[in-house]
Design a protein around this motif. Structure first.
Motif, PDB file in Angstrom:
ATOM      1  N   SER A 186       0.940  -1.347   0.024  1.00 48.90           N
ATOM      2  CA  SER A 186       0.008   0.027   0.085  1.00 48.90           C
ATOM      3  C   SER A 186       0.851   1.203   0.158  1.00 48.90           C
ATOM      4  O   SER A 186       2.132   1.027   0.392  1.00 48.90           O
ATOM      5  N   PHE A 187       0.344   2.400  -0.048  1.00 44.22           N
ATOM      6  CA  PHE A 187       1.152   3.535  -0.282  1.00 44.22           C
ATOM      7  C   PHE A 187       1.642   3.911   1.037  1.00 44.22           C
ATOM      8  O   PHE A 187       2.731   4.567   0.907  1.00 44.22           O
ATOM      9  N   LEU A 188       1.172   3.444   2.078  1.00 48.20           N
ATOM     10  CA  LEU A 188       1.896   3.599   3.559  1.00 48.20           C
ATOM     11  C   LEU A 188       3.034   2.853   3.495  1.00 48.20           C
ATOM     12  O   LEU A 188       3.962   3.106   4.691  1.00 48.20           O
ATOM     13  N   GLU A 189       3.441   1.819   2.612  1.00 43.02           N
ATOM     14  CA  GLU A 189       4.654   1.033   2.614  1.00 43.02           C
ATOM     15  C   GLU A 189       5.641   1.404   1.630  1.00 43.02           C
ATOM     16  O   GLU A 189       6.649   1.047   1.454  1.00 43.02           O
ATOM     17  N   LYS A 190       5.264   2.385   0.726  1.00 40.34           N
ATOM     18  CA  LYS A 190       5.945   2.514  -0.646  1.00 40.34           C
ATOM     19  C   LYS A 190       7.138   3.754  -0.295  1.00 40.34           C
ATOM     20  O   LYS A 190       6.871   4.648   0.530  1.00 40.34           O
ATOM     21  N   ASP A 191       8.071   3.786  -1.043  1.00 40.60           N
ATOM     22  CA  ASP A 191       9.101   4.647  -0.791  1.00 40.60           C
ATOM     23  C   ASP A 191       9.310   5.190  -2.256  1.00 40.60           C
ATOM     24  O   ASP A 191       9.856   4.199  -3.131  1.00 40.60           O
ATOM     25  N   GLY A 192       8.815   6.519  -2.591  1.00 34.78           N
ATOM     26  CA  GLY A 192       8.952   6.587  -4.189  1.00 34.78           C
ATOM     27  C   GLY A 192       8.473   8.218  -4.453  1.00 34.78           C
ATOM     28  O   GLY A 192       8.425   9.038  -3.635  1.00 34.78           O
ATOM     29  N   THR A 193       7.856   8.213  -5.619  1.00 32.08           N
ATOM     30  CA  THR A 193       7.043   9.568  -6.203  1.00 32.08           C
ATOM     31  C   THR A 193       5.994   9.318  -6.807  1.00 32.08           C
ATOM     32  O   THR A 193       5.923   8.103  -7.575  1.00 32.08           O
ATOM     33  N   PHE A 194       5.129  10.140  -6.651  1.00 33.62           N
ATOM     34  CA  PHE A 194       3.678  10.179  -7.537  1.00 33.62           C
ATOM     35  C   PHE A 194       3.789  11.551  -8.255  1.00 33.62           C
ATOM     36  O   PHE A 194       4.171  12.374  -7.743  1.00 33.62           O
ATOM     37  N   THR A 195       3.201  11.527  -9.527  1.00 31.70           N
ATOM     38  CA  THR A 195       3.152  12.935 -10.335  1.00 31.70           C
ATOM     39  C   THR A 195       1.629  13.128 -10.503  1.00 31.70           C
ATOM     40  O   THR A 195       1.055  12.242 -11.165  1.00 31.70           O
ATOM     41  N   ASN A 196       1.078  14.421  -9.952  1.00 25.88           N
ATOM     42  CA  ASN A 196      -0.326  14.650 -10.179  1.00 25.88           C
ATOM     43  C   ASN A 196      -0.588  15.263 -11.351  1.00 25.88           C
ATOM     44  O   ASN A 196       0.115  15.439 -12.382  1.00 25.88           O
ATOM     45  N   ALA A 197      -1.899  15.515 -11.305  1.00 22.02           N
ATOM     46  CA  ALA A 197      -2.355  16.231 -12.658  1.00 22.02           C
ATOM     47  C   ALA A 197      -1.948  17.533 -13.027  1.00 22.02           C
ATOM     48  O   ALA A 197      -1.867  17.817 -14.349  1.00 22.02           O
ATOM     49  N   GLU A 198      -1.224  18.094 -12.375  1.00 23.04           N
ATOM     50  CA  GLU A 198      -0.528  19.404 -12.596  1.00 23.04           C
ATOM     51  C   GLU A 198       1.011  19.165 -12.915  1.00 23.04           C
ATOM     52  O   GLU A 198       1.741  20.033 -12.647  1.00 23.04           O
ATOM     53  N   ARG A 199       1.221  17.715 -13.087  1.00 26.80           N
ATOM     54  CA  ARG A 199       2.982  17.488 -13.450  1.00 26.80           C
ATOM     55  C   ARG A 199       3.718  17.423 -12.158  1.00 26.80           C
ATOM     56  O   ARG A 199       4.878  17.683 -12.262  1.00 26.80           O
ATOM     57  N   ARG A 200       3.173  17.881 -10.906  1.00 21.27           N
ATOM     58  CA  ARG A 200       3.825  17.903  -9.759  1.00 21.27           C
ATOM     59  C   ARG A 200       4.333  16.643  -9.165  1.00 21.27           C
ATOM     60  O   ARG A 200       3.644  15.647  -8.968  1.00 21.27           O
ATOM     61  N   MET A 216       8.249  19.278  -7.354  1.00 19.07           N
ATOM     62  CA  MET A 216       8.754  20.015  -8.280  1.00 19.07           C
ATOM     63  C   MET A 216       7.707  19.596  -9.722  1.00 19.07           C
ATOM     64  O   MET A 216       7.249  18.521  -9.663  1.00 19.07           O
ATOM     65  N   GLN A 217       7.436  20.707 -10.655  1.00 18.50           N
ATOM     66  CA  GLN A 217       6.599  20.223 -11.660  1.00 18.50           C
ATOM     67  C   GLN A 217       7.576  20.141 -12.851  1.00 18.50           C
ATOM     68  O   GLN A 217       8.142  21.001 -13.158  1.00 18.50           O
ATOM     69  N   TRP A 218       7.410  18.848 -13.519  1.00 11.63           N
ATOM     70  CA  TRP A 218       8.015  18.639 -14.652  1.00 11.63           C
ATOM     71  C   TRP A 218       7.690  19.675 -15.810  1.00 11.63           C
ATOM     72  O   TRP A 218       6.630  20.051 -15.624  1.00 11.63           O
ATOM     73  N   PRO A 219       8.355  19.957 -16.867  1.00 12.76           N
ATOM     74  CA  PRO A 219       9.852  19.815 -16.794  1.00 12.76           C
ATOM     75  C   PRO A 219      11.007  20.424 -15.826  1.00 12.76           C
ATOM     76  O   PRO A 219      10.504  21.671 -15.572  1.00 12.76           O
TER      77      PRO A 219
END
Ligand code: SF4
Ligand code: SF4
Ligand code: FES
Lengths: 83, 949
Positions: B696-710, B774-777
């Motif tokens: 689950s997300f409570l066990e994950k180490d990483g990144t998500f990117t949301n709808a505004e590229r964040r 941070m929002q890509w690019p």
């Protein structure tokens, strides 16, 4: 209804062909061919060509024309013609 | 900073008392001898907090405009008369403030004694340490109360029973000091206006519209609970478990808004448990707000239904057998290798998940491309926003929305198409509603009368009930009016767009006029013209859209049509404008960015590009396939044709979420090796041979990117409950297949993404930990991202105006199937409901219902609550009807959150012509009163799902 009973490549290809039908036939066929080269797995293109070779009458004539051009195309990075 | 940044002892975020002010000018003030420079307009209370001086306060909090009612924050200002409230007094340059004079101390003590005189001594919150009253009483020296103090909650002036009706929080009126922070939070932050102050003076009390919270308009966002300075409004989990001992900053794993949260936790290691989730004020997407899902519906992570051990079986009719990780991985690797040996390299593939982190998704596409040796990788974004990727890439040059969420604060006219943000993107909806209350105008284009058409203090200027399947005709008509009435931005079109002449001639053709298309769109021409004028004449007009755009046979064309509309009106490349997809799942954007499409590497670069392939071939040490692979629906078709034999499915329940369930199930049955990696034994697992438990997300180490590229960090609250991390499981499959893919830590995966993808070049865990998000690019280490895209120039150079010809869908209503079904979501549930159905969110939405117009209901003899059969040319299901004027005649609507309803049993194989995104929004159906079989199905659907709050 599109679809029931016809080969997936015919159904999906006809859907694409209909979007380009407003263009002059030569431009339309070229645009369809580019789209297929850009987005279709080669095995699907081969199956489409086989349908054409078998004279499948469910195929849109523009799709048939496009399928005939596939062999002359290298795979594409970007479609350069749009509906 | 290390990857463990974001973890700390429990330390609540500092409350500055009033919101930060954005102003170019600064002023300098001296508070108790401390000099501080603040933006002009900053309150004295905030300036003091910034200077490290604590001024007591009750009615003020930094998420709300100052109200000035409690009189706790009084100060003296040199040269000024009286004792102003510091929360409502703006700093003036050179001001000298004293916060601890005898006068203000006396006044504060008096005020505090009055509050305490009706605050029970046995207040649970005071004992627990999360009621500010107790601490303040000590601070202002009011431990002794001259007027006496109620000993217990029964002794307060007007004792009320505690309102426990909401499953997640309680309201104890006896602890309430009527500071109205909750009322203002509900109005100003959430925009629901569910709470009021009833009565006057000492008799005043907080009321949820004269009823209990559950029966009120409350949507359980939690803003009032967070704003409450006492324990009057309190999370039930805190009441049950007590206060947290540490917090972890992380990101919600539900929708594409991507809210930042602090997980408040007790315990360490395997004994850790979440006490509550609190939205972070520093979250770029949410700025301290949340919705009922992210705030409260996290209990699924610890649900007993989770399958924690790997399992295998020879056939799908056999019983599952729990096995070691080594055996499970060997079974997968040996099976896939054998299939490739027998049926060819292209006979297997993978499906990545928008629920997983960027790092987890990246390794799945790497596994497919490098270890499987083909491009048969697709993602569940196929069934939602693939047309966004296609359409925006064609027109603007990159497959992403153009703005940050904040941009809406500068918008004058919002055009909302096929999206229902108050249900599906609630935290963004609150931001949008705030702007609408400030006077921005709203045009809603949707067959259904969604809440935003009319809700408290928000009323759409136009509701255009566009018929399902006619979006392109609608958007063309909008552009037609704007161009033929000369409302377009000629200068922008000339300077920044290509193919302009052809497009302008195309769109000016009278066939696109509102009058010529009224039979297609169903929109009264005069309304459409007026809406187009409103949009065309706006200073800043912005388009926001959802799956009501993409999930059509012309989804991609419609995305291009909206891009055209934005370009011809010059609404691109600055704050307040743009084309903004509201993404469904938390990491839809990220999973697409990470190369999950069969024709593209990470960063949307086509597999046929030699220079791009060379980057990966050098790094991965493999020759890569230059031809596109199979998309999900192509995989199904090929499985039925016998050429596609095995699939690795990461966190997606395709048997429930994909259209035409019978077809999907037949394809799954036809395969020799189906590997499912998920939290729960989902519907797809019924057809699986190997089950790999996920995290689950409570066990994950990483990144998500949301709808505004964040790009937001996801940080583990506790270690993986299944003994391994998901990215590591994927890599282990690769290694077992003979391809070495190894990383010591997920940050190394992001380093590889950054090294190979120009738009991510400046992204690393360390930098994200440092700057928050941070929002890509993000082109290099000197950049902190790009909130607004296409300023001055489009990513592709010039924006491309594309002739968007309307081509009607082949799915039409017929005599046999005379109604059109369209689908959507509801606030409390999420997608196929695997998570939310395992929480108390079920209280709000225990089953899917079919909304039907009164006229359509009447001719069929259907009343609200009746069981009805819903059938299409591919299948039928049974559910309960709700007669509703929200729907236009001829159109019915349902959600797809419950497997037993199986809305996708009726949806067809029709799809977007360019991307094969299913046409979920248009299915010809018939509805009739249900038979017995249906009754049984619904009875089963109504079985309570056991939940964890
Ligand atoms: S939970 Fe949200 S919607 Fe409900 S009363 Fe509180 S602020 Fe309002
Ligand atoms: S709005 Fe979306 S991201 Fe934010 S808390 Fe709700 S579900 Fe999570
Ligand atoms: S905090 Fe300033 S008046 Fe209440």
């Amino acid at each position: 209804m599109s679809g029931a009973g016809i080969a997936p490549e015919a159904r999906l290809g006809n859907d694409i062909a209909r979007q380009f039908a407003h263009l002059a036939p030569n431009r339309a066929a070229e645009a369809i061919a580019v789209h297929l080269e850009t987005f279709w797995d080669p095995s699907m293109r081969r199956r489409l060509e086989a349908l054409v070779a078998a004279g499948d009458d469910s195929l849109d004539p523009l799709l048939v024309d496009a399928a005939g051009r596939l062999a002359t195309h290298a795979s594409r990075a970007e479609p350069d013609a749009q509906p | 900073m290390t990857a463990t940044a974001g973890q700390s002892i429990w330390d609540p975020e500092v409350d500055f008392g009033t919101p930060a002010v954005r102003a170019a000018d600064t002023v300098s003030v001296t508070i108790d001898g401390h000099q501080v420079d603040v933006p002009a307009g900053t309150s004295v209370l905030r300036a003091a907090t910034e200077a490290g001086v604590t001024i007591p306060k009750l009615c003020a909090t930094d998420s709300l405009k100052a109200f000035g009612s409690c009189r706790m924050c009084l100060v003296e200002v040199d040269g000024a008369k009286g004792v102003p409230a510091s929360c409502t007094t703006p700093c003036a340059d050179g001001m000298v403030v004293s916060t601890q004079t005898d006068t203000v101390r006396d006044l504060r003590r008096n005020v505090m004694e009055l509050y305490l005189s009706d605050h029970p001594e046995d207040c649970d919150g005071c004992a627990r340490g999360n009621c500010e009253i107790q601490a303040l009483a000590v601070q202002v020296d009011a431990a002794e109360v001259r007027y006496g103090r109620p000993e217990t909650r029964a002794d307060v002036a007007h004792p009320q029973p505690i309102d426990l009706s909401n499953p997640y929080f309680a309201f104890d009126d006896s602890a309430c000091i009527v500071c109205s922070r909750c009322v203002r939070a509900c109005a100003d932050i959430q925009g629901t206006f569910a709470l009021t102050v009833e009565g006057r003076g000492f008799d005043s009390k907080i009321s949820a519209g004269g009823t209990d919270f559950m029966s009120s308009e409350c949507v359980s966002c939690g803003a009032c609970v967070q704003a409450c300075p006492t324990s009057a409004l309190q999370e039930k989990s805190v009441v049950a478990l007590g206060m947290p001992t540490r917090s972890v900053e992380t990101t919600c794993a539900y929708c594409g808004v991507g809210c930042s949260f602090r997980a408040d936790v007790q315990g360490e290691g395997d004994d850790s448990r979440v006490v509550r989730m609190v939205p972070s004020k520093n979250g770029g997407a949410n700025e301290g707000h949340s919705c009922v899902k992210g705030r409260f519906a996290y209990g699924y992570a610890a649900h007993k239904d989770r399958q924690l051990s790997p399992m295998v079986r020879d056939t799908i009719d056999d019983e599952w057998r729990e096995v070691s990780w080594d055996e499970a991985i060997a079974t997968v690797a040996d099976g896939f290798k054998a299939l490739q040996a027998e049926h060819g390299v292209g006979s297997i593939g993978g499906i990545s998940s928008s629920r997983c982190t960027n790092e987890e998704v990246y390794v799945v596409q790497k596994l497919v491309r490098a270890a499987f040796g083909n491009n048969n990788i697709d993602t569940c974004a196929r069934v939602c926003h693939s047309p966004t990727g296609y359409g925006l890439k064609q027109t603007f040059g990159t497959s992403a929305g153009t703005q940050d969420f904040k941009s809406v604060e500068k918008t004058d006219v919002v055009l909302l198409i096929g999206a229902n943000p108050t249900d599906a993107h609630p935290v963004f909806a609150s931001r949008m509603k705030r702007r609408l209350r400030e006077g921005a105008r709203l045009i809603v284009a949707d067959p259904r009368r969604i809440d935003l058409v009319r809700s408290p203090h928000v009323e759409a200027a136009f509701h255009l009930p566009v018929l399902p399947g006619s979006n392109v005709a609608f958007v063309n008509a909008m552009a037609h009016v704007i161009v033929t009435e000369g409302l377009h931005d000629e200068e922008f079109v000339r300077a920044r767009c290509e193919d302009a002449e052809e497009y302008l001639a195309f769109i000016a053709d009278p066939v696109h006029s509102p009058e010529a298309t009224v039979d297609i769109t169903g929109i009264p021409p005069e309304d459409l013209r007026a809406a187009a004028r409103l949009f065309g004449e706006a200073g800043n007009a912005a388009i926001y859209y959802g799956l009501g755009v993409t999930e059509h046979s012309q989804g991609s064309t419609m995305v291009m049509g909206m891009a055209n509309l934005a370009m011809v009106t010059g609404n691109i490349g600055r704050d307040g404008v743009g084309v903004n997809p509201l993404r469904g799942q938390n990491n839809v954007q990220g999973s697409c960015d990470m190369g999950s499409f069969p024709h593209e590497f990470p960063g949307y670069r086509h597999v046929s590009q030699d220079d791009v392939r060379a980057i990966y071939e050098d790094l991965w040490g493999k020759t890569l396939d230059p031809q596109p692979g199979l998309r999900i629906p192509n995989m199904f078709d090929s499985a039925l044709a016998g050429t596609f034999r095995g699939v690795y499915i990461q966190g997606e329940d395709i048997a429930q979420s994909d259209p035409n369930t019978q077809h999907v199930e037949a394809a799954l049955r036809a395969m020799d090796l189906v590997v499912v990696q998920d939290l729960f034994l989902n519907e797809t697992a019924r057809f699986a041979h190997v089950f790999l438990p996920g995290t689950s997300f409570l066990e994950k180490d990483g990144t998500f990117t949301n709808a505004e590229r964040r790009i937001n960090r996801v940080r583990p609250v506790f270690a993986s409950k299944v003994g391994r991390d998901e990215w590591d499981i994927t890599c282990a499959i690769g290694r077992a297949m003979g391809y070495d893919m190894s990383y010591a830590h997920p940050s190394e995966i992001m380093d590889e993404i950054a090294a190979t993808t120009p738009t991510f070049a400046g992204v690393s865990f360390a930098r994200l930990d440092e700057v928050g998000s941070m929002q890509w690019p993000v082109y290099d280490d000197s950049s902190t991202g790009t909130p607004i895209m296409h300023i001055g120039e489009f990513v592709r150079g010039k924006g491309r105006l594309i002739e968007t010809v309307f081509v009607p869908t082949t799915e039409r209503s017929t005599r046999r199937f005379p109604l059109i079904l369209t689908t959507g979501r509801i606030l409390s549930q999420y997608n196929v409901g695997a998570q939310t159905r395992r929480t108390a969110n079920n209280t709000w939405h225990p089953e899917d219902v079919l909304e039907i117009h009164p006229a359509d209901a009447e001719v069929r003899g259907i009343a609200t609550g009746d069981l009805v059969d819903l059938s299409s040319r591919v299948g039928s299901t049974t559910l309960r009807a709700m007669v509703s004027e929200r729907m236009p005649p001829g159109v019915v609507y349902t959600t797809f959150h419950h497997p037993v309803t199986g809305a996708n049993v009726v949806t067809t194989e029709n799809s977007d012509w360019a991307t094969n995104c299913p046409e979920y929004k248009v299915t010809a159906v018939q509805v009739g009163v249900a038979n017995q079989r249906g009754d049984a199905a619904v009875a089963q659907a109504r079985e309570p799902v056991e939940t964890h709050a």
